[in-house]
Design an enzyme around this catalytic site. Structure first.
Site, PDB file in Angstrom:
ATOM      1  N   SER A  75       0.833  -1.190   0.000  1.00  0.00           N
ATOM      2  CA  SER A  75       0.000   0.000   0.000  1.00  0.00           C
ATOM      3  C   SER A  75       0.881   1.259   0.000  1.00  0.00           C
ATOM      4  CB  SER A  75      -0.972  -0.031   1.177  1.00  0.00           C
ATOM      5  OG  SER A  75      -2.005   0.913   0.983  1.00  0.00           O
TER       6      SER A  75
ATOM      7  N   ASP B 254      -8.797  -3.592  -6.965  1.00  0.00           N
ATOM      8  CA  ASP B 254      -8.370  -2.756  -5.845  1.00  0.00           C
ATOM      9  C   ASP B 254      -8.347  -1.287  -6.270  1.00  0.00           C
ATOM     10  OD1 ASP B 254      -7.158  -1.516  -3.680  1.00  0.00           O
ATOM     11  OD2 ASP B 254      -5.567  -3.001  -3.489  1.00  0.00           O
TER      12      ASP B 254
END
Length: 102
Positions: free
Chosen positions: A31, A82
């Protein structure tokens, strides 16, 4: 990434120049950490030959042109749809334009 570079550059340089000479460096993260890892690899590519980044679910952190130059330097892994990996400044502008039109 700039701050991490300042904090880690000497330590990494010493490690790769000492008993670890000849080893390659792979920086990895998930991330936001994946974005930082990618930018660190970009900053270190000239000073540390063989540096690479492995980015799991990275956010968009560079322009399309720069992303092309990073081919072979960063390996990104994205799961399905995502949103973090696909969200960008352009996506934000499009969303704001659509919201204003409502």
């Amino acid at each position: 990434a700039v701050r991490m570079d300042a904090e880690l550059a000497d330590v990494v340089g010493e490690a790769l120049g000492g008993s670890c000479e000849g080893y390659r460096l792979t920086v990895c993260g998930h991330s936001l950490g994946a974005g930082v890892a990618s930018l660190l690899a970009l900053r270190w590519r000239g000073a540390r030959p063989g540096v690479r980044a492995f980015a799991i679910a990275p956010p968009c952190t560079v322009s399309e042109r720069l992303a092309g130059e990073m081919r072979g330097l960063v390996t990104s892994v994205v799961l399905g749809d995502d949103a973090v990996c696909r969200w960008s400044v352009g996506s934000t502008k499009d969303l704001l334009t659509a919201a204003a039109a409502l």
